[in-house]
Design a protein around this motif. Structure first.
Motif, mmCIF file in Angstrom:
data_model
loop_
_atom_site.group_PDB
_atom_site.id
_atom_site.type_symbol
_atom_site.label_atom_id
_atom_site.label_comp_id
_atom_site.label_asym_id
_atom_site.label_seq_id
_atom_site.Cartn_x
_atom_site.Cartn_y
_atom_site.Cartn_z
ATOM 1 N N LEU A 475 135.430 82.998 14.512
ATOM 2 C CA LEU A 475 134.172 82.866 14.407
ATOM 3 C C LEU A 475 133.914 81.724 13.230
ATOM 4 O O LEU A 475 134.741 82.073 12.138
ATOM 5 C CB LEU A 475 133.515 83.911 14.143
ATOM 6 N N GLY A 476 133.353 80.868 13.410
ATOM 7 C CA GLY A 476 133.042 79.903 12.317
ATOM 8 C C GLY A 476 134.271 78.599 12.399
ATOM 9 O O GLY A 476 134.269 77.735 11.613
ATOM 10 N N GLU A 477 135.254 78.710 13.046
ATOM 11 C CA GLU A 477 136.470 78.068 12.932
ATOM 12 C C GLU A 477 136.352 77.087 14.105
ATOM 13 O O GLU A 477 136.523 75.764 13.995
ATOM 14 C CB GLU A 477 137.526 78.617 13.142
ATOM 15 N N THR A 478 136.018 77.636 15.293
ATOM 16 C CA THR A 478 135.890 76.500 16.591
ATOM 17 C C THR A 478 135.065 77.282 17.599
ATOM 18 O O THR A 478 134.820 78.757 17.595
ATOM 19 C CB THR A 478 137.411 76.480 17.180
ATOM 20 N N ASP A 479 134.314 76.351 18.502
ATOM 21 C CA ASP A 479 133.743 76.887 19.454
ATOM 22 C C ASP A 479 134.273 76.945 20.740
ATOM 23 O O ASP A 479 134.083 77.279 21.958
ATOM 24 C CB ASP A 479 132.328 76.080 19.884
ATOM 25 N N SER A 480 135.496 76.139 20.803
ATOM 26 C CA SER A 480 136.436 75.942 21.954
ATOM 27 C C SER A 480 137.864 77.041 21.771
ATOM 28 O O SER A 480 138.363 77.009 20.704
ATOM 29 C CB SER A 480 136.979 74.575 22.014
ATOM 30 N N VAL A 481 137.856 77.867 23.011
ATOM 31 C CA VAL A 481 138.812 78.987 22.723
ATOM 32 C C VAL A 481 139.696 78.856 24.028
ATOM 33 O O VAL A 481 138.806 79.171 25.059
ATOM 34 C CB VAL A 481 138.014 80.367 22.636
ATOM 35 N N CYS A 482 140.931 79.150 23.941
ATOM 36 C CA CYS A 482 141.575 79.635 25.098
ATOM 37 C C CYS A 482 142.216 80.778 24.933
ATOM 38 O O CYS A 482 142.234 81.253 23.860
ATOM 39 C CB CYS A 482 142.769 78.591 25.285
ATOM 40 N N ILE A 483 142.916 81.419 26.040
ATOM 41 C CA ILE A 483 143.251 82.967 25.788
ATOM 42 C C ILE A 483 144.257 83.063 24.654
ATOM 43 O O ILE A 483 144.402 84.146 23.921
ATOM 44 C CB ILE A 483 143.548 83.586 26.980
ATOM 45 N N GLU A 484 145.320 82.265 24.197
ATOM 46 C CA GLU A 484 146.350 82.191 23.473
ATOM 47 C C GLU A 484 145.571 82.372 21.782
ATOM 48 O O GLU A 484 146.230 83.018 21.205
ATOM 49 C CB GLU A 484 147.145 81.074 23.262
ATOM 50 N N LEU A 485 144.188 81.636 21.660
ATOM 51 C CA LEU A 485 143.849 81.911 20.370
ATOM 52 C C LEU A 485 143.282 83.101 20.260
ATOM 53 O O LEU A 485 142.505 83.613 19.123
ATOM 54 C CB LEU A 485 142.501 80.943 20.334
ATOM 55 N N TYR A 486 143.611 84.223 21.077
ATOM 56 C CA TYR A 486 143.129 85.859 20.841
ATOM 57 C C TYR A 486 144.213 86.412 19.847
ATOM 58 O O TYR A 486 143.855 87.301 19.317
ATOM 59 C CB TYR A 486 143.057 86.360 21.957
ATOM 60 N N TYR A 487 145.323 85.674 19.583
ATOM 61 C CA TYR A 487 146.445 85.922 18.901
ATOM 62 C C TYR A 487 145.800 85.585 17.355
ATOM 63 O O TYR A 487 145.607 84.541 17.202
ATOM 64 C CB TYR A 487 147.645 85.877 19.308
ATOM 65 N N GLN A 488 146.410 86.170 16.388
ATOM 66 C CA GLN A 488 146.510 85.387 14.902
ATOM 67 C C GLN A 488 147.328 84.382 15.106
ATOM 68 O O GLN A 488 148.382 84.349 15.718
ATOM 69 C CB GLN A 488 146.875 86.627 13.921
ATOM 70 N N ASP A 489 147.089 83.434 14.108
ATOM 71 C CA ASP A 489 147.886 82.269 13.833
ATOM 72 C C ASP A 489 149.321 82.548 13.450
ATOM 73 O O ASP A 489 150.398 82.132 14.081
ATOM 74 C CB ASP A 489 147.499 81.227 12.697
ATOM 75 N N SER A 490 149.538 83.715 12.957
ATOM 76 C CA SER A 490 150.985 84.078 12.506
ATOM 77 C C SER A 490 151.912 84.821 13.482
ATOM 78 O O SER A 490 153.214 84.631 13.617
ATOM 79 C CB SER A 490 150.940 85.298 11.559
ATOM 80 N N GLU A 491 151.068 85.144 14.642
ATOM 81 C CA GLU A 491 151.631 85.590 15.979
ATOM 82 C C GLU A 491 151.821 84.444 16.850
ATOM 83 O O GLU A 491 152.747 84.234 17.740
ATOM 84 C CB GLU A 491 150.867 86.623 16.555
ATOM 85 N N LEU A 492 150.949 83.611 16.923
ATOM 86 C CA LEU A 492 150.844 82.409 17.812
ATOM 87 C C LEU A 492 151.983 81.492 17.481
ATOM 88 O O LEU A 492 152.593 80.649 18.709
ATOM 89 C CB LEU A 492 149.338 81.734 17.833
ATOM 90 N N THR A 493 152.565 81.357 16.307
ATOM 91 C CA THR A 493 153.449 80.251 16.002
ATOM 92 C C THR A 493 154.793 80.805 15.470
ATOM 93 O O THR A 493 155.526 80.229 15.053
ATOM 94 C CB THR A 493 152.734 79.760 14.636
ATOM 95 N N ARG A 494 154.842 81.875 16.205
ATOM 96 C CA ARG A 494 156.447 82.577 16.073
ATOM 97 C C ARG A 494 157.623 81.922 16.823
ATOM 98 O O ARG A 494 157.072 81.447 17.966
ATOM 99 C CB ARG A 494 156.564 84.065 16.412
ATOM 100 N N GLN A 495 158.885 81.796 16.116
ATOM 101 C CA GLN A 495 159.849 81.016 16.954
ATOM 102 C C GLN A 495 160.366 81.847 17.782
ATOM 103 O O GLN A 495 160.681 83.069 17.510
ATOM 104 C CB GLN A 495 160.556 80.492 15.811
ATOM 105 N N ASP A 496 161.165 81.510 18.906
ATOM 106 C CA ASP A 496 162.112 82.155 19.442
ATOM 107 C C ASP A 496 163.373 82.028 19.117
ATOM 108 O O ASP A 496 163.623 81.304 17.976
ATOM 109 C CB ASP A 496 162.005 81.760 20.981
#
Length: 595
Positions: A475-496
């Motif tokens: 909220l307040g960051e963006t009005d455009s959202v895909c389902i991956e953005l439901y995760y926190q940035d720290s989760e979303l950008t983890r390396q394999d």
């Protein structure tokens, strides 16, 4: 023979109140002797004026109840009646007033896009003797010092308004008159609706965004922050906010006001209905004694205080009547419960009400059924994330009425293909609803597939669609959202294990494509403004693509791969709650009766 206090007209009581000059005048008005009044005020030990006990709070802890002894309660009842003739409630006040209740309070906020709930901490205890005395000496009551002191002494105990005294509710409203006026003006300036029920303060709005001057989300602290003017208004009126009970409820989640659901229509919590049904079933099967014992053990918050005779029957009838008050007296569930109660305790229910209940029949309760819903998404990765989140939420004890069936024979389907599917499928009726989930990436698509006023679009013939809501942390960051953005940035950008990961556009310079922190990384293709996740063409100094595809990322999450097996799925609850709302809406419409 002269008339009693209770026979005096409203005008006569009002005039008598404003003419009070002494304690003796007050005793005469209440038709008690001055000696009797002085005994309660100055002679009888204060500790013997009230019966003190505790009851558990729903939120935990204990609530202290101070119930006045009979003779004092008689005085307070007369004084309460007198106050009611000189006090005019504000339109926003719904607690402890004639012809208003928690239902009228909740109904003011029906079908709003956002609802803000605020709770006042220690509401009655925070109103002390000095505040009551000062209130009565000020306009419009204008009592002199002697009369104001006597009235405050009758109403207060241990320097506070005792919760349990007949005069405490109306006095709390009198104290809050200025607060109600101040908050009403604040609400109007911000295009909001304001109401108060005792210590429950509620604001709501139909605006696209809730006014940030009232509350805003701090990304730094990851918490909701009340606006300074709102906070100061409450605190300047002598109250303290219970920070743990501040809630902002968007329309795509379950919205409650004073315990009543207000998303589409007034409704009670499903758990409440199930509890009433369970009690009636136990009463029928095991007898009233066993049912009563089990009820006070499991459900009733007064279980530590010994109930009087017939308390159990009165409570159960009261709970059934509450369902009727909220859902309507012609409601199927209310009438069925009433008929059930009539069978168990004929003396409690009149035959007139049962005549209506007989029209309902003996069909199985609809709220016990599991409704199948077909879910379509823009692509197969969305389904994997929904499956992973549903599995996690269910493991935490969250239950859903709907049986979610995902359309998995999808190879590659975008928003426009899904839009066409909605248009085509809505031309033919279906009993099992089809619900299409869209990202919030394309504004032209969003307008066609989502209705902000209800949280979803009804295409007709059992076809529905909605745009996934913006997660709290976005909220307040963006009005455009895909389902991956439901995760926190720290989760979303983890390396394999191969050091690949997803990237966010904000990590790169949009012109040069260079990574802000790791200068060895760059995006070869230009970053489009509508791109929400970067999952390809991110190269390192060795010219190797280190981007992780969204498909592989979703497989990692679904299959509990190392470093991807501890994600937080709490934000996904909002998606499933919208699907639940659609499911209820669909089957209510099919049966032409409430859920």
């Amino acid at each position: 023979m002269g008339c009693t206090f209770w026979d005096l007209s409203e005008d006569r009581l009002r005039d008598a109140f404003y003419q009070l000059k002494t304690r003796e005048d007050f005793a005469t008005l209440l038709q008690v002797s001055d000696k009797h009044l002085r005994y309660h005020l100055y002679t009888q030990p204060r500790s013997k004026l009230y019966l003190k006990f505790e009851i558990p709070k729903k939120s935990g802890g204990k609530r202290i109840i101070l119930s006045p002894r009979a003779s004092l309660k008689s005085l307070q009842r007369k004084l309460n009646h007198l106050f009611s003739k000189v006090y005019s409630p504000k339109p926003s006040t719904h607690g402890f007033t004639n012809e208003k209740n928690i239902v009228t309070n909740a109904s003011q906020h029906l079908r709003q896009k956002y609802i803000l709930n605020i709770d006042i901490r220690n509401f009655f205890p925070s109103i002390n003797f000095g505040r009551v005395r000062g209130l009565l000496m000020s306009s419009p009551y204008n009592c002199n010092q002697e009369v104001a002191t006597v009235l405050a002494q009758i109403c207060c105990h241990e320097n506070q308004l005792p919760q349990g005294a007949p005069t405490s509710p109306i006095l709390s409203n009198m104290i809050c008159a200025k607060l109600d006026s101040d908050l009403q003006r604040l609400a109007k300036r911000n295009q909001c609706i304001y109401t108060r029920y005792a210590d429950d303060i509620t604001f709501s709005t139909s605006r696209i965004r809730f006014p940030s001057r009232l509350i805003w989300f701090s990304h730094e602290n990851e918490e909701l922050i009340l606006g300074r003017e709102l906070r100061n208004t409450i605190e300047d009126n002598g109250f303290v906010i219970n920070e743990s009970k501040v809630r902002l409820q968007p329309i795509y989640k379950r919205q409650e006001v004073t315990g009543i659901i207000v998303n589409e229509k007034l409704n009670v919590n499903r758990k409440y209905i199930r509890q009433v049904r369970a009690v009636l079933h136990a009463w029928e099967k095991y007898g009233i004694e066993n049912a009563e014992k089990d009820f006070f053990k499991k459900y009733d918050k007064h279980k530590y205080y010994p109930p009087r005779e017939n308390t159990f029957k009165e409570i159960i009838k009261g709970r059934i009547e509450f369902i009727g008050l909220v859902r309507g007296k012609n409601d199927n569930i209310y009438l069925r419960f009433l008929k059930w109660l009539k069978d168990l305790a004929p003396e409690l229910v009149s035959q007139d009400k049962i005549d209506a209940a007989n029209l309902i029949g003996s069909s199985q309760n609809e709220f016990e059924n599991s409704y199948k819903v077909n879910i379509w998404t823009e692509g197969k990765t969305d389904i994997k994330h929904l499956k992973a989140s549903l599995r996690d939420l269910k493991s935490r004890g969250i239950k859903y009425q709907s049986n979610f069936v995902f359309k998995e024979d999808i190879d590659k389907q975008g928003s426009r293909e899904l839009l066409k599917a909605c248009e085509q499928l809505s031309k033919e009726a279906r009993t099992t609803p089809m619900i299409a989930l869209f990202d919030r990436g394309e504004r032209d698509i969003l307008k066609k597939v989502h209705d902000d006023s209800r949280g979803f679009k009804d295409w007709g013939n059992g076809v529905y669609s909605f745009a996934i809501p913006i997660p709290t942390h976005r909220l307040g960051e963006t009005d455009s959202v895909c389902i991956e953005l439901y995760y926190q940035d720290s989760e979303l950008t983890r390396q394999d294990k191969d050091n690949r990961r997803l990237f966010l556009p904000k990590e790169f310079n949009t012109k040069s494509g260079r990574h802000h922190e790791n200068k060895e990384l760059n995006v070869k293709n230009q970053i489009r403004p509508d791109r929400l996740i970067i999952d390809n063409d991110v190269y390192n100094a060795d010219d190797a693509d280190v981007a992780l595809s969204k498909n592989i990322f979703s497989d990692y999450v679904l299959n509990y791969e190392d470093n991807f097996n501890d994600f937080d799925f709490v934000e996904f609850k909002a998606i499933f709650e919208i699907i639940e709302n659609i499911s209820r809406h669909h089957f209510e419409a099919q049966r032409q009766r409430p859920f």
